[in-house]
Structures are given as structure tokens and as C-alpha cells.
Scaffold this motif. Structure first.
Motif, PDB file in Angstrom:
ATOM      1  N   ALA A  24      40.771  49.620  34.705  1.00 46.79           N
ATOM      2  CA  ALA A  24      41.644  48.648  34.097  1.00 46.79           C
ATOM      3  C   ALA A  24      41.458  47.419  35.089  1.00 46.79           C
ATOM      4  O   ALA A  24      41.484  47.468  36.258  1.00 46.79           O
ATOM      5  CB  ALA A  24      43.006  48.964  33.822  1.00 46.79           C
ATOM      6  N   ALA A  25      41.364  46.201  34.501  1.00 41.06           N
ATOM      7  CA  ALA A  25      41.385  44.958  35.221  1.00 41.06           C
ATOM      8  C   ALA A  25      42.946  44.567  35.102  1.00 41.06           C
ATOM      9  O   ALA A  25      43.349  44.510  34.115  1.00 41.06           O
ATOM     10  CB  ALA A  25      40.426  44.065  35.006  1.00 41.06           C
ATOM     11  N   GLU A  26      43.476  43.788  36.299  1.00 45.33           N
ATOM     12  CA  GLU A  26      44.960  43.440  35.976  1.00 45.33           C
ATOM     13  C   GLU A  26      45.186  41.969  36.636  1.00 45.33           C
ATOM     14  O   GLU A  26      44.449  42.032  37.952  1.00 45.33           O
ATOM     15  CB  GLU A  26      45.807  44.303  36.842  1.00 45.33           C
ATOM     16  N   GLN A  27      45.329  40.966  36.017  1.00 46.67           N
ATOM     17  CA  GLN A  27      45.432  39.540  36.332  1.00 46.67           C
ATOM     18  C   GLN A  27      44.225  39.100  37.337  1.00 46.67           C
ATOM     19  O   GLN A  27      44.283  38.651  38.307  1.00 46.67           O
ATOM     20  CB  GLN A  27      46.848  39.527  37.323  1.00 46.67           C
ATOM     21  N   LEU A  28      42.913  39.680  36.683  1.00 46.63           N
ATOM     22  CA  LEU A  28      41.765  39.245  37.443  1.00 46.63           C
ATOM     23  C   LEU A  28      41.174  38.039  37.150  1.00 46.63           C
ATOM     24  O   LEU A  28      41.118  37.420  35.875  1.00 46.63           O
ATOM     25  CB  LEU A  28      40.844  40.405  36.844  1.00 46.63           C
ATOM     26  N   ILE A  30      38.141  35.288  38.817  1.00 50.50           N
ATOM     27  CA  ILE A  30      37.005  35.250  39.455  1.00 50.50           C
ATOM     28  C   ILE A  30      36.537  33.875  39.660  1.00 50.50           C
ATOM     29  O   ILE A  30      36.604  32.846  38.498  1.00 50.50           O
ATOM     30  CB  ILE A  30      35.977  35.890  38.786  1.00 50.50           C
ATOM     31  N   PHE A  31      36.317  33.595  40.880  1.00 50.88           N
ATOM     32  CA  PHE A  31      35.871  32.031  41.190  1.00 50.88           C
ATOM     33  C   PHE A  31      34.782  31.963  41.697  1.00 50.88           C
ATOM     34  O   PHE A  31      33.949  32.902  42.436  1.00 50.88           O
ATOM     35  CB  PHE A  31      36.675  31.360  41.931  1.00 50.88           C
ATOM     36  N   TYR A  32      33.732  31.134  41.145  1.00 51.74           N
ATOM     37  CA  TYR A  32      32.503  30.408  41.890  1.00 51.74           C
ATOM     38  C   TYR A  32      32.841  29.266  42.414  1.00 51.74           C
ATOM     39  O   TYR A  32      33.074  28.285  42.003  1.00 51.74           O
ATOM     40  CB  TYR A  32      31.437  30.205  40.865  1.00 51.74           C
ATOM     41  N   SER A  33      32.921  29.349  43.926  1.00 55.28           N
ATOM     42  CA  SER A  33      33.373  28.457  44.800  1.00 55.28           C
ATOM     43  C   SER A  33      34.730  28.041  44.225  1.00 55.28           C
ATOM     44  O   SER A  33      35.827  28.946  44.314  1.00 55.28           O
ATOM     45  CB  SER A  33      32.480  27.119  44.643  1.00 55.28           C
ATOM     46  N   ASP A  34      35.092  26.847  43.818  1.00 56.92           N
ATOM     47  CA  ASP A  34      36.302  26.596  43.366  1.00 56.92           C
ATOM     48  C   ASP A  34      36.520  26.631  41.837  1.00 56.92           C
ATOM     49  O   ASP A  34      37.610  26.582  41.258  1.00 56.92           O
ATOM     50  CB  ASP A  34      36.747  24.966  43.681  1.00 56.92           C
ATOM     51  N   LYS A  35      35.275  26.903  40.875  1.00 50.78           N
ATOM     52  CA  LYS A  35      35.542  26.991  39.547  1.00 50.78           C
ATOM     53  C   LYS A  35      36.035  28.270  39.251  1.00 50.78           C
ATOM     54  O   LYS A  35      35.271  29.319  39.625  1.00 50.78           O
ATOM     55  CB  LYS A  35      34.143  26.802  39.185  1.00 50.78           C
ATOM     56  N   GLU A  36      37.027  28.127  38.408  1.00 53.77           N
ATOM     57  CA  GLU A  36      37.460  29.757  37.825  1.00 53.77           C
ATOM     58  C   GLU A  36      36.662  29.933  36.633  1.00 53.77           C
ATOM     59  O   GLU A  36      36.867  29.524  35.563  1.00 53.77           O
ATOM     60  CB  GLU A  36      39.061  29.365  37.538  1.00 53.77           C
ATOM     61  N   ALA A  37      36.015  31.028  36.707  1.00 49.68           N
ATOM     62  CA  ALA A  37      35.094  31.510  35.790  1.00 49.68           C
ATOM     63  C   ALA A  37      35.640  32.718  35.004  1.00 49.68           C
ATOM     64  O   ALA A  37      35.596  32.579  33.595  1.00 49.68           O
ATOM     65  CB  ALA A  37      33.854  32.003  36.301  1.00 49.68           C
ATOM     66  N   VAL A  38      36.855  33.126  35.487  1.00 47.41           N
ATOM     67  CA  VAL A  38      37.535  34.232  34.757  1.00 47.41           C
ATOM     68  C   VAL A  38      39.220  34.023  35.263  1.00 47.41           C
ATOM     69  O   VAL A  38      39.291  34.062  36.251  1.00 47.41           O
ATOM     70  CB  VAL A  38      37.185  35.905  35.151  1.00 47.41           C
ATOM     71  N   LYS A  39      39.837  33.727  34.040  1.00 53.68           N
ATOM     72  CA  LYS A  39      41.289  33.562  34.336  1.00 53.68           C
ATOM     73  C   LYS A  39      42.425  34.580  34.083  1.00 53.68           C
ATOM     74  O   LYS A  39      42.463  34.794  32.803  1.00 53.68           O
ATOM     75  CB  LYS A  39      41.411  32.202  33.670  1.00 53.68           C
ATOM     76  N   LYS A  40      42.587  35.105  35.108  1.00 53.45           N
ATOM     77  CA  LYS A  40      43.739  36.101  34.832  1.00 53.45           C
ATOM     78  C   LYS A  40      43.899  37.107  33.684  1.00 53.45           C
ATOM     79  O   LYS A  40      44.683  36.969  32.731  1.00 53.45           O
ATOM     80  CB  LYS A  40      45.030  35.496  34.896  1.00 53.45           C
ATOM     81  N   VAL A  41      42.640  37.930  33.703  1.00 51.22           N
ATOM     82  CA  VAL A  41      42.473  39.000  32.567  1.00 51.22           C
ATOM     83  C   VAL A  41      42.802  40.000  32.913  1.00 51.22           C
ATOM     84  O   VAL A  41      42.972  40.703  34.163  1.00 51.22           O
ATOM     85  CB  VAL A  41      40.884  38.882  32.380  1.00 51.22           C
ATOM     86  N   ASP A  42      43.637  40.613  31.904  1.00 51.49           N
ATOM     87  CA  ASP A  42      43.949  42.235  31.846  1.00 51.49           C
ATOM     88  C   ASP A  42      43.363  42.647  30.575  1.00 51.49           C
ATOM     89  O   ASP A  42      43.556  42.539  29.651  1.00 51.49           O
ATOM     90  CB  ASP A  42      45.469  41.982  31.504  1.00 51.49           C
ATOM     91  N   LEU A  43      42.647  43.821  30.923  1.00 55.78           N
ATOM     92  CA  LEU A  43      41.856  44.453  30.255  1.00 55.78           C
ATOM     93  C   LEU A  43      41.703  45.938  30.643  1.00 55.78           C
ATOM     94  O   LEU A  43      41.390  45.997  31.924  1.00 55.78           O
ATOM     95  CB  LEU A  43      40.634  43.747  30.084  1.00 55.78           C
ATOM     96  N   SER A  44      41.872  47.020  29.864  1.00 57.43           N
ATOM     97  CA  SER A  44      41.551  48.312  30.147  1.00 57.43           C
ATOM     98  C   SER A  44      40.644  48.879  29.346  1.00 57.43           C
ATOM     99  O   SER A  44      40.565  48.644  28.222  1.00 57.43           O
ATOM    100  CB  SER A  44      42.923  49.010  30.355  1.00 57.43           C
TER     101      SER A  44
END
Lengths: 269, 341, 297
Positions: A24-28, A30-44
Motif C-alpha cells: 500500500a502506498a500512503e500519501q506518496l 515522487i519528485f524529479y528534481s523539483d517537478k512533482e511527478a506523483v502527488k500524494k497518492v493513496d493506493l493499496s
């Protein structure tokens, strides 16, 4: 959230805290340098199920997938916030044994990437590294993995030839077999059929349906028909956000979100 | 129980009872206990010992490669340190004046009084290497144009290997050919013995041709397609395209190549030493015997005794070569930074 | 008279053709000349007998052996260190000041004049380490000279490995080091091997760094004595050794044998042919290994 009854392969896993799911991902984020590629994802992801991640190119679904076995570690500019729970352990916690983690979570890539070794070596390589030296045992592993991916009949006479001589579809099944060889609990697939012809694609999809008996499978796909055919759950990503996550038949027949509806009906993407 | 796959359930899995389980084969018996004892450790279904050997393996890799890198670093620092300490001794221990060393024109280490004017060698080195670059650069430009614009196929299959081969020929062979072909030729055409700056420069120009050509060719094949096509689309001839679009675009790279070529020529020892004549004067013409920094080191190092002033000045010359290497690299870096912008 | 654009273009093209062919002629002439002068002098006897100082008929046997042996010694030292450092640069280094610094070190090290490297060898290996003029001192000096090249070759080779190969290794639960050595290094091997052989050609022809490290003379060698500790054994790494390239230099500048010019030509021919063989061999081997590895026909 409906979780399948504890199944064979993850009997221990599903009793853990942390959402009850195998992964399960919680509030995940992911950034590339400053760019937010994935934003606060909750998924199980439930054991013994197939979850499809869909969405237009660049929506972050592949990035998300690659974070689940910390493959993004190999990209210097990538960084992560939030947690990913595997059996109640945060895989991003300091001190986590990434090597073991990756052994438990197998991966298959978009482009078939067999090692530049023989067919036999492609499968035997992982187990041998993990301590199986017995020749007979290795032979058995090779045979069983190739059988499970329906490659045995096609390759049993040329096990010691280079894996790169196989066709694209065969190579991809070999890569799946290779992933199985170290007994993972979860399989991540990054558009595993997008580089293949329709017949090979059908074989891969069939394989996924069989493998889901034993594994929790997460698959990224561009092909919505494929998502509909193979998955139990579908998650729709858009611009780094998880827009909707539900049973596949609900997503494809009666999505809650307007954007999801637009995407699956082909109005954008 | 934590993250452990039960052997009993494992073996009954799926349609494949024979499926062996690698993790289980090595670890199952001690697995449970190890996990219990380590509590929340995320070591999963692997025994601790295995994890330790694995991190040892990773540690080995990191340490080993790090040691290799430190060999490089130690080497470079010791080269600079040893050459500098020897070379500076001339001035600080033997009391030779730096000004005399750099500007004096008389080199008489065994004379009465001793004089250590290195200017003849400095000029010799600069003249041969710059002259070599002047001969080589236009040739290299032509070769690069030829390989990228005129006959790319022939260029790839014949020119490229030829140039690479040119780079592989040992410098003593160049020296030998210079001595037996170029020197007699110069002797028959120009006054003098044939030995001298001109002979050295010609030999060096062939030696550095590959360096400049390779860099020029790379620069040209990396040019954006639009640049050329745009020029042709305006009705320009090939020459106009080459002189107005390509040449300006590859000029910075050409310059880098030229500096690298000069650097290589500057440090070349034996090929030059064989054809330059080795007279310790500033020559009056290009066809008179002269010397370079490298040639005088090559000839005299074996005939002097370590620790004497005669020996130390040779180290000062070597230090000068070393310093020039740094200067050339600095120039190349500046040029590269410019062309990036 | 003003030339039209077309005429200028034609002249310029002619000039380019002229110079391009001039270069080929120069190289062809160079190699042709050396072969022409030297090939007649090469015989089994020439390749195996020792040189003569005052008489006609000297050979290059010991020098040839010294060159090959020195090459082997150098590679034994260079390859493990060069590959290790190359792996570090390709896989372990993180972008930053330290990596930039190492890159600079490699660049500087590879641009040092070989005579300076030779002097350094004289000071440190020959005198401080007290190796005297010896094969080992020569091999160490050549290592300094060859190492940066090896690092670059390895780094390029490893960087050329497809990303997916590395990820596949990691995803199987291999450590980074195992992934590098067991998955990536085999894939990079053709590139690394090709580069290494080319570098070997350079080492084979190097002379300036050896004048004051391996020395300019060879003891009388007894080719029946293979005990590496015996002073007359060809295998003794602590004996002085004049290589082929150094020999060519020496007879050209101070040779007094009556047939010095022919010997120089013959030795140069041997040197050139060897370098040619290295060159062709590396191409062939690289292509062969690549084909074998990728199973393409």
C-alpha cells in the motif's frame, strides 16, 4: 475497501497492520528534481489480484510503479515523500534492505530485457545468486519457470542458446519467467505487452490471469481493453494525481469521475 | 510470524507442486527464528547471515572501486609533488635565478660560469608545436569536411580507420621516418642540415592530425540538420554552406582540437628529439638545429647525477612541461564552457 | 575577373578532395615506406637473435620479448585498477564536486607528457622504491600512462549498457556490485576489450616513459632459464629491459653497427605490423563478441 481473503502466497502478509493489503502506498509523492511527478497518492493492492494503472502518457503511473520496488533509486534526481507499506514495514524507512525488498517484488519492463546470456542462465542466474548451487535443483527451477510461462515446449531443446535469439514475445515471457525464478510475492509490470504483436500480447494476458492466483500483480497499461480484460481493480492517474480507484468493471461501466469517463471513452489521452 | 512464507503452504501452491522455492531452500529452517530475534527488521524471508554477506559484498564493491579511484588521485598528487619539489630545488636550493632561467639564452650547465638560460628550449617547444598545429589544422578541417559532407561513406570505411591508425603509430616510428625521409628532403631543398624546427613541426603535424580531425569530425556530425538544410534551401552552394554556416559553428570545437593538438605536440619527446638537431640555441631559421624542453631532458637526464644542479634544472624543465599541461587543460575547459553557452 | 559562385564551389570542392587524398597518401606512404624499407630485413633470425653492437647481423629477439612481457605486466596492473575506477565513475559516483574532481584528475593524468611520467618513474619507482632500472619500474610507469585511458574505456563501456539490464539485475534482488559484475560487465565486455587492445597497442609502442624506468639495455638473457628469480631469466621482472621502441630510438640516435639503418627499419616494421595487428584484432574481436553476445548473425 474489499480485500481478498488471505491467500496462499501471502498468508502472513495480509494479517499485518498498515491497511491489511500486501502493498500500500500512503500519501506518496515522487519528485524529479523539483517537478512533482506523483502527488500524494493513496493506493493499496490486494493479494491475488491484478490492479491496472491507467492514464495518459506522463501521468506518473510508471513512476509510481517503479517506486514500489524502489527502482527509482537508480535515478539520481528522483526523490520520494510518503510511505509504501509492505507487510507493515515502510520500504522507504532507513535501514530497509533494498536487495531483499526487490527480491520479493518482481518486475517486468515494457521492452523485453533478457540478460545477454543463455535462456537457461537467464532463469538460473537469480536463484543461483540467492544460494541455490545444486545443479538438479536449478534445472527444476528453470523447467518450472519456463513451464509456468508456457515457454518450456518452445525452448527446451535450446536452453543453452542465447536468449536474444528468441522472438520478442518469447523474450518477454522469458523475462516474466526470470522474475518468477526468485519467488517474488508481488509482480510489477510496466506495459509488458506494448512492444509485442497481438498474438504475443494475448499470451501475456493469459499468463497474467494465471499468475494472479499466486501473486499480487500491478500492471501499467496504455491499452484500456487490456486493463478491462486482465485486471480486478483499476486506478486512473492523471497529471500525477490518482483520480479514481475502484473495481475494474465499475471504472469501465460507471466511473464516478468525469475525467475518468472522458479518458476511458477516448475523449482525451 | 513476520513476512515469512510458510513452507507447507508454499509447496502446495498453484498447479506446480514441483516449483522449487529458492528462498525456502536456503532459509526456511532458520528463517522464523532469525526474524523473531531481529524483531521489526525488514530483512524479510532471508536469514541474517545471508544479508550480512550481501552487505559485505556491496561494501567490497564500493571499497574496491574507491581504492582504485584513490590510486588515480594519489598518482597525480605524487607526480606533481615530486616533480615540483625537484624542479623548485633549482631555485630554492641551488639559487639559480628564475629570471635567468626563463629569459636567459645561454645554456651551459657545465660551463664556467654555469648558465642556465632555458629560453632556447622554451621557444623551441612553442615554435615546433604551434607550427605543427598551423600545418595540421587546415588539413584536419578538410579531412573532417570530406568525411562528413563530401563522401560520408568513403569517410567512414576508409578515412576513419586510416586516421585511427595514424593515431596508433608509435612516436619512435614517426621519428625514424622523419629522420630518413623528411630530414633528407629538407636538406636537399633548403640550406642547412635538414634537422631543425621545420622537420620537428612536420613530424608533429602528422602526429597530431588525428587528434584535431577526430574532434572536428565529431563537431560536424553533431551539428543540427537544420543548419545545413536551411543554407542549402536558400540556394547557397556547398562552399558557401561550408564557409558561412558550418565553419563558424564548428570553430569553437576546432579551437579545442587545436589546443589539444598543441598540448600533445608540446609534450612529445622522442620523435622531436630525433629530428630537431639538439643544439642549445635559438635558431636563426627553421632549418637550423634547435632544441625543445623534451629533447634536452631526454638527452641530458641520463648524463647527470641526481641532486646536482645540472640534474635539478632538468627537473625544472619537466616542471615547466607539467605546468603547461595544466595551462592547456585550463584553456580547453574555458573553450568548452564557452561553446556550451 | 570575378568567379561565379559555382566556380568557387567547384574549386573549393577540389581543394577538399585534394587534401583528403593527401592525408591518405601520407599515411599510405608512411606505412608503405616503412614496410618497403624494413620487410626485406625481417627474418626468423632477425626476430630471434640478440642485437650486435659493432657487427652486421644483429637481431631484435630480446627486445621483442621485452616489449611483449612488459605489455603483459602493465596490463596485469592496469586492468584491475582501471576497471575498478571506471566502474566507480560509471556507477557509484554521484554528480558533484568530487566526481568533477576525479574527472579532472583522469583528464590531467592522460595529458601528462610521457617523458614526465618517465621522470616520475625514475624518481619514485627506480630510486625511492629501489626497483633500479627494471621491467617492474617500467610497467608501473606505463600504468600511470595507461590507467586514465582504461578508466575512460570502462566508464564508456558500462555507461553503454542498456538501463533495463541493470534494472533487471537489481529487480532480481542482486546487490549493486553483483549487478555490475555479473550483468553489466559482461554486456560491456566487447567495448572494454576493444578499447583495451587499442590501449595495448599504445603501450607497446611507448618509449619515452621507458628510457629512464625500464632502462636502455638488456642483460644477456638465457632463454632456457625460466626461473623468474634468476638474473639472466627472461621472466625476471626486476631485470633491466630495453624494449623494441626504445631500441629503435637508441640505434637511430647512437647506433654504431654498420647496418643500424636496416635494423631500425626492420624493427619499425615489426612495431608497425604489431600495432596494425592490435588495431585489426580489436575490431575483429569486438565485432565477434558483440555478435556472439547478442546472438545476431
Amino acid at each position: 475497501m474489499a480485500i481478498a481473503a488471505p491467500s496462499i502466497s501471502s498468508a502472513g502478509a495480509s494479517t499485518q497492520p498498515g491497511g491489511g493489503a500486501a502493498l500500500a502506498a500512503e500519501q506518496l509523492s515522487i519528485f524529479y528534481s523539483d517537478k512533482e511527478a506523483v502527488k500524494k497518492v493513496d493506493l493499496s493492492f490486494a493479494p491475488s489480484s491484478v490492479t491496472a494503472l491507467i492514464g495518459p502518457s506522463g501521468c506518473g503511473k510508471s513512476t509510481f510503479l517503479r517506486s514500489l520496488n524502489r527502482m527509482n533509486d537508480t535515478i539520481a534526481s528522483a526523490s520520494m515523500k510518503g510511505s509504501i507499506w509492505l507487510d507493515g514495514e515502510d520500504i522507504n524507512a532507513p535501514g530497509t534492505d533494498v536487495v531483499t525488498l526487490r527480491q520479493r517484488i518482481g518486475m517486468v519492463w515494457q521492452k523485453p530485457n533478457p540478460f545477454y546470456k543463455s535462456i537457461y542462465e537467464n532463469i538460473a542466474f537469480g536463484p543461483r545468486y540467492h544460494g541455490i548451487k545444486n545443479k538438479k535443483e536449478l534445472n527444476e527451477i528453470v523447467e518450472s519457470c519456463l513451464r509456468r510461462t508456457a515457454l518450456w515446449e518452445e525452448t527446451k531443446d535450446r536452453l543453452h542458446q542465447s536468449a536474444l535469439a528468441l522472438s520478442g514475445g518469447q523474450q518477454q515471457r522469458l523475462c516474466i519467467a526470470r522474475a518468477l525464478s526468485v519467488q517474488p510475492e508481488i509482480l510489477l509490470m510496466d506495459e509488458p505487452a506494448s512492444a509485442l504483436d497481438p498474438v504475443s500480447t494475448a499470451k501475456i494476458e493469459e499468463l497474467i490471469s494465471e499468475l494472479k492466483q499466486e501473486f499480487c500483480i500491478v500492471i501499467v497499461t496504455h491499452n484500456m481493453h487490456q486493463a478491462a480484460r486482465v485486471s480486478d481493480k483499476t486506478a486512473f492517474f492523471y497529471m500525477g494525481n490518482l483520480i479514481e480507484h475502484n473495481d475494474t468493471n465499475i471504472i469501465f461501466t460507471n466511473p464516478e469521475n468525469k475525467q475518468t469517463d472522458d479518458y476511458i471513452s477516448g475523449r482525451f489521452g | 510470524m513476520k513476512a515469512t512464507i510458510e513452507p507447507s503452504t508454499r509447496s502446495s501452491e498453484g498447479a506446480n507442486p514441483a516449483a522449487p522455492t529458492p528462498g525456502e531452500a536456503v532459509s526456511q529452517p532458520m528463517n522464523v527464528s532469525s526474524n523473531q530475534s531481529t524483531g521489526g527488521k525488514p530483512s524479510g524471508n532471508k536469514p541474517v547471515a545471508r544479508k550480512r554477506s550481501r552487505s559485505g559484498n556491496e561494501w567490497f564493491g564500493k571499497t574496491y572501486t574507491m581504492i582504485c579511484v584513490s590510486v588515480l588521485i594519489i598518482t597525480i598528487f605524487s607526480i606533481v609533488y615530486f616533480v615540483a619539489s625537484k624542479g623548485l630545488a633549482t631555485f630554492f636550493v641551488n639559487g639559480v635565478s628564475l629570471k635567468e632561467f626563463l629569459t636567459g639564452v645561454k645554456w651551459a650547465p657545465d660551463g664556467e660560469p654555469q648558465t642556465f638560460g632555458a629560453l632556447p628550449f622554451i621557444t623551441g617547444s612553442f615554435m615546433t608545436s604551434i607550427l605543427a598545429a598551423c600545418i595540421s589544422a587546415p588539413l584536419a578541417f578538410c579531412a573532417a569536411i570530406f568525411m562528413t559532407e563530401l563522401m560520408p561513406k568513403f569517410g567512414k570505411t576508409v578515412m576513419q580507420p586510416v586516421i585511427e591508425l595514424l593515431a596508433g603509430i608509435p612516436s619512435v616510428v614517426y621519428g625514424f621516418v622523419g629522420l630518413s625521409v623528411i630530414v633528407p628532403f629538407l636538406r636537399s631543398v633548403f640550406p642547412g642540415q635538414g634537422l631543425g624546427i621545420a622537420a620537428g613541426a612536420i613530424v608533429l603535424s602528422i602526429m597530431i592530425l588525428p587528434t584535431i580531425t577526430t574532434i572536428a569530425t565529431d563537431a560536424m556530425s553533431n551539428l543540427p540538420r537544420g543548419l545545413k538544410e536551411g543554407s542549402y534551401a536558400l540556394g547557397a552552394t556547398r562552399w558557401q554552406t561550408i564557409s558561412r554556416s558550418i565553419l563558424p559553428a564548428v570553430l569553437p570545437a576546432m579551437l579545442t582540437g587545436v589546443v589539444l593538438g598543441i598540448a600533445r605536440a608540446f609534450g612529445e619527446a622522442l620523435a622531436v628529439q630525433m629530428v630537431i638537431g639538439n643544439a642549445p640555441h635559438i635558431p636563426n631559421s627553421l632549418f637550423e638545429s634547435a632544441s625543445t624542453l623534451t629533447s634536452v631532458i631526454t638527452l641530458s637526464m641520463g648524463n647527470t647525477i641526481m641532486g646536482t644542479v645540472q640534474n635539478n634544472v632538468l627537473w625544472s624543465l619537466a616542471l615547466m612541461l607539467l605546468t603547461m599541461t595544466f595551462v592547456f587543460i585550463f584553456i580547453v575547459r574555458v573553450l568548452e564552457r564557452r561553446s556550451l553557452r | 575577373m570575378r568567379l561565379s559562385n559555382k566556380q568557387v564551389d567547384r574549386i573549393a570542392t577540389g581543394v577538399f578532395y585534394f587534401f583528403a587524398f593527401l592525408i591518405i597518401v601520407i599515411l599510405g606512404g608512411l606505412i608503405g615506406y616503412i614496410l618497403y624499407r624494413g620487410i626485406g630485413h625481417i627474418s626468423f633470425d632477425f626476430l630471434t637473435s640478440p642485437p650486435q653492437t659493432f657487427k652486421v647481423g644483429g637481431g631484435i629477439g630480446p627486445q621483442l620479448f621485452n616489449s611483449l612481457f612488459l605489455l603483459v605486466l602493465t596490463m596485469l596492473i592496469t586492468v584491475p585498477i582501471g576497471i575498478g575506477a571506471g566502474i566507480y565513475m560509471a556507477e557509484y559516483s554521484r554528480p558533484g564536486k568530487f566526481t568533477d574532481f576525479i574527472r579532472l584528475v583522469v583528464e590531467v593524468l592522460s595529458s601528462f607528457p610521457s617523458i614526465v611520467v618517465g621522470l616520475f618513474g625514475l624518481l619514485v619507482f627506480v630510486n625511492y622504491f629501489d626497483l633500479k632500472f627494471s621491467l617492474l619500474a617500467g610497467a608501473l610507469a606505463l600504468t600511470v600512462f595507461n590507467l586514465p585511458l582504461m578508466v575512460r574505456i570502462t566508464e564508456q563501456g558500462i555507461r553503454g549498457v542498456p538501463r533495463e539490464q541493470k534494472e533487471a539485475g537489481l529487480a532480481l534482488g542482486l546487490t549493486r556490485w553483483k549487478t555490475i559484475t555479473k550483468v553489466m560487465l559482461p554486456v560491456a565486455l566487447p567495448t572494454i576489450l576493444t578499447g583495451t587492445i587499442l590501449a595495448a597497442g599504445r603501450v607497446f609502442g611507448e618509449a619515452a616513459a621507458l628510457l629512464f624506468t625500464a632502462g636502455m639495455s638488456s642483460p644477456r638473457l638465457d632463454f632456457t632459464d625460466w626461473n623468474p628469480f634468476s638474473p639472466v631469466s627472461p621472466l625476471n621482472p626486476l631485470r633491466p629491459a630495453e624494449t623494441l621502441a626504445v631500441h629503435i630510438w637508441k640505434i637511430n640516435s647512437e647506433g654504431i653497427a654498420p647496418d643500424a639503418a636496416q635494423i631500425a627499419a626492420g624493427a619499425s616494421t615489426v612495431l608497425i605490423i604489431t600495432v596494425l595487428l592490435f588495431n585489426l584484432g580489436s575490431r575483429w574481436l569486438g565485432r565477434y563478441m558483440y555478435r556472439k553476445l547478442t546472438a545476431s548473425k
